[in-house]
Design a protein around this motif. Structure first.
Motif, mmCIF file in Angstrom:
data_model
loop_
_atom_site.group_PDB
_atom_site.id
_atom_site.type_symbol
_atom_site.label_atom_id
_atom_site.label_comp_id
_atom_site.label_asym_id
_atom_site.label_seq_id
_atom_site.Cartn_x
_atom_site.Cartn_y
_atom_site.Cartn_z
ATOM 1 N N GLU A 179 -4.409 33.837 -69.228
ATOM 2 C CA GLU A 179 -5.185 34.900 -68.587
ATOM 3 C C GLU A 179 -5.844 34.474 -67.279
ATOM 4 N N GLY A 180 -5.613 33.226 -66.861
ATOM 5 C CA GLY A 180 -6.182 32.741 -65.612
ATOM 6 C C GLY A 180 -7.701 32.829 -65.565
ATOM 7 N N LEU A 181 -8.361 32.425 -66.647
ATOM 8 C CA LEU A 181 -9.811 32.584 -66.751
ATOM 9 C C LEU A 181 -10.575 31.420 -66.126
ATOM 10 N N SER A 182 -11.807 31.710 -65.660
ATOM 11 C CA SER A 182 -12.687 30.648 -65.180
ATOM 12 C C SER A 182 -13.345 29.969 -66.374
ATOM 13 N N ILE A 183 -13.966 28.814 -66.115
ATOM 14 C CA ILE A 183 -14.642 28.087 -67.198
ATOM 15 C C ILE A 183 -15.717 28.965 -67.835
ATOM 16 N N ARG A 184 -16.496 29.675 -66.996
ATOM 17 C CA ARG A 184 -17.548 30.528 -67.552
ATOM 18 C C ARG A 184 -16.958 31.641 -68.423
ATOM 19 N N GLN A 185 -15.867 32.216 -67.932
ATOM 20 C CA GLN A 185 -15.226 33.293 -68.696
ATOM 21 C C GLN A 185 -14.708 32.779 -70.039
ATOM 22 N N VAL A 186 -14.093 31.605 -70.020
ATOM 23 C CA VAL A 186 -13.589 31.039 -71.282
ATOM 24 C C VAL A 186 -14.760 30.756 -72.215
ATOM 25 N N ALA A 187 -15.820 30.176 -71.639
ATOM 26 C CA ALA A 187 -16.993 29.845 -72.456
ATOM 27 C C ALA A 187 -17.582 31.096 -73.095
ATOM 28 N N GLN A 188 -17.740 32.159 -72.281
ATOM 29 C CA GLN A 188 -18.308 33.401 -72.814
ATOM 30 C C GLN A 188 -17.380 34.035 -73.830
ATOM 31 N N HIS A 189 -16.111 34.025 -73.499
ATOM 32 C CA HIS A 189 -15.126 34.628 -74.388
ATOM 33 C C HIS A 189 -15.162 33.969 -75.767
ATOM 34 N N PHE A 190 -15.204 32.657 -75.779
ATOM 35 C CA PHE A 190 -15.162 31.957 -77.059
ATOM 36 C C PHE A 190 -16.511 31.869 -77.737
ATOM 37 N N ALA A 191 -17.568 31.983 -76.950
ATOM 38 C CA ALA A 191 -18.894 31.955 -77.556
ATOM 39 C C ALA A 191 -19.065 33.111 -78.525
#
Lengths: 419, 216
Positions: A329-341
């Protein structure tokens, strides 16, 4: 009667969303309030869930105290003792706790669960895990972590002994086990419950983990984000079980699913957004880093892409899941962090009861699972929502029971008595 | 007949049964008994009858009582101090300050055979191990200050960092960093009982004997 879903309620004190405790309607003091935990179990029973489930770690998960202090995850009840109390306050719902083969003795663990099985009238289950965290290792005098395969060799021997200790044949006699890690002489010598022996649960999704599950587990929890990956896992574990000489219907595979449910999609999304906004950046990032067992995210820009990470000794399969998704999905670190949080690598559904039921039905009838392990975003609100809105919708479709089949966990799961 | 302060449960589990045990504990609470001590006798090394896990029984009994103290006579041999400290702390929290541990020393040979003694305990000074074990358990029970949790939702502060304490124990038998991941109960810590604390306990082998003691 057509095939019906098996449902677990994955309970935590405040909720599966990392910021759940900050939600205005969440019970922040749930980790010290036994009455709150009793209410959650009783709600799950009212919803006719097969079981309630608790994860476990023998340590405060976050070593950086300033970060730990921003979440509710550092304290809670020890699961088996808590379930013993819940056994007295419920009558039908299964009671499943996680315990590690890395830092327990098989005789002590088998005996604790056999006692839980006895006091609950045959509703106990053990989720076997091996420990991967340095944080737990530091509480047990261990020098670093054993290699992944070694952890599983110990787990394998451990599970064999526990199986023998629970077996109706060897329960009161002698075991006579002498292996590499353990020497156990006698049986437990305590009566069996009406279900014969506690239910065996596993969640390891790596290759050795799948093999162990296929041979020994009655229930398998798994993290999967798409129907296709869930189905691939399902087919693989069922095939392994068959190769191990087992009836594949006697191993129930339940993917984790974190629901946020409301009367409209807009309301559900607003509820979810409200939770996401409560995640402190540092906390989301730390959660992701600990799932990846890496410190390679330190100092990287949060708006930049995920770095290329090497597989670690820790959680191999989940790590792959996170990396795959961020690349796809070409996500940023923050996006991945939020997504998985929000759901910790598990599948998340935000929508109406019908939306959620549609997805669950698609997975269930699509041959991707035998049911779900439901992970409410915060407690008690999202468990109540699921019981009041989604369960009746599943029942209308004939996909879920309208009354418990029996009073034992094996009976409700349709597993039959152990051999 | 005066009601004893402490009743020590003994005998074969088959002579008690779960329902009988619960009934006795309820009656003892009503009669004003202060403490029930449960045995944790594992099955003898050559096979035979054992008792269910005392600490799990305590969790179950705690949910059905409100005043009586429930202590388990548990050997340290089959446990790691972190796990036992944690389970007892959890019991103390869910019983609202009524959990106790009496360190059991009898049955050591059986425990040795059940808990992989040949692998883990060969050549180990068991008395010394037990002393260190208790020290670690007591230390872990001090992991959290009574006022550690603040639940500040607005400020994103669940607990005060300075109110959480690691143990950093490094000894002959155990190396334990801590802290415990269970909050202490409002009364402080579970009770660590010694033989002297139960010197006046009345031992009962079965339910009938127990009821007689309670004047029923």
């Amino acid at each position: 009667m057509s095939r019906q879903m098996k449902l677990g309620a994955f309970l935590m004190p405040t909720g599966h969303h990392i910021a759940a405790w900050r939600h205005p309607k969440a019970a922040a003091d749930a980790g010290i309030d036994v009455d709150h935990m009793v209410r959650l179990a009783q709600t799950a029973e009212r919803g006719l869930f097969d079981l309630v489930f608790f994860e476990d770690a023998a340590g405060v998960r976050e070593a950086r105290v300033e970060l730990a202090a921003q979440t509710s995850r550092s304290i809670g009840f020890e699961p088996i003792s808590l379930l013993a109390a819940l056994a007295a306050r419920t009558s039908h719902v299964g009671l499943v706790a996680t315990a590690s083969t890395s830092y327990n003795e098989p005789y002590a663990l088998a005996r604790a669960f056999a006692t839980l099985d006895l006091v609950s009238g045959g509703r106990a289950g053990w989720n076997l895990v091996t420990s991967a965290s340095e944080i737990e290792a530091a509480n047990f005098g261990a020098q670093g972590l054993r290699a992944h395969r070694d952890r599983y060799a110990r787990a394998d021997e451990f599970a064999k002994i526990v199986g023998a200790l629970w077996s109706p044949q060897t329960r009161a006699g002698t075991i006579g086990h002498e292996g590499e890690n353990f020497v156990v002489g006698q049986g437990l010598g305590i009566p069996a419950s009406p279900q014969g022996s506690p239910v065996m649960v596993q969640a390891g999704a790596s290759d050795v983990g799948r093999d162990l599950a296929a041979r020994t587990a009655d229930v398998v929890f798994v993290a999967a984000q798409t129907l296709e990956t869930a189905k691939a896992f399902y087919d693989d574990v069922k095939a392994r079980a068959e190769r191990a000489g087992r009836n594949p219907d006697h191993i129930k595979i339940l993917p984790g699913m974190s629901p946020v449910v409301a009367d409209s999609r807009e309301e559900a999304q607003a509820k979810f957004d409200e939770l996401q906004a409560l995640i402190p950046d540092a906390v989301g990032l730390a959660l992701l880093a600990s799932y990846l067992a890496t410190d390679a995210l330190n100092g990287l820009p949060l708006d930049g892409p995920m770095p290329d990470l090497k597989a670690s000794e820790g959680m191999q399969s989940r790590q792959q899941l996170v990396i795959d998704q961020s690349r796809r999905e070409g996500l940023s670190i923050r996006q991945v962090a939020q997504h998985f949080a929000g759901a910790r690598g598990h599948w998340r559904l935000v929508g109406t009861a019908k939306d959620v039921a549609d997805e669950l039905e698609a997975w269930f009838t699509g041959g991707a699972c035998d049911g779900f392990n439901v992970m409410p975003a915060y407690f008690p609100g999202e468990l109540d929502s699921f019981v009041e809105r989604v369960i009746p919708e599943l029942q209308r479709r004939g996909l879920f029971r309208t009354a418990y089949e029996g009073t034992t966990l094996r009976g409700n799961l349709g597993l039959g008595l152990p051999a | 007949m005066s009601i004893p302060k402490t009743i020590l449960i003994s005998g074969d589990f088959a002579d008690w049964t779960l329902e009988g045990l619960r009934d006795l504990v309820n009656r003892a609470e009503t009669a004003g008994v202060e403490t029930i001590v449960l045995p944790d006798g594992i099955a003898p090394a050559k096979g035979g009858e054992g008792w269910p896990d005392a600490l799990i029984l305590i969790g179950w009994l705690a949910a059905q009582t409100s005043r009586i103290r429930l202590a388990g006579m548990v050997s340290s041999l089959g446990h790691q101090p972190y796990n036992l400290a944690r389970r007892l702390a959890s019991l103390d929290l869910l019983s609202r300050g009524r959990a106790g541990w009496l360190v059991a020393t009898d049955g050591a040979d059986d425990a040795y055979a059940a808990f992989s003694g040949k692998v883990r305990l060969e050549g180990v000074d068991q008395e010394q191990r037990e002393r260190e074990f208790a020290t670690v358990v007591k230390g872990l029970w001090q992991s959290w200050d009574t006022d550690a949790l603040v639940f500040d939702k607005e400020g994103a502060q669940f607990f005060r960092p300075e109110a959480m304490h690691t143990l950093d124990h490094k000894g002959e038998h155990f190396s334990v960093r801590g802290p415990l991941n269970v909050m202490r109960s409002p009364r402080g810590t579970p009770d660590l009982l010694e033989e002297a604390d139960i010197a006046d306990a009345v031992t009962v082998d079965n339910r009938q004997a127990a009821l007689a003691i309670l004047g029923e």
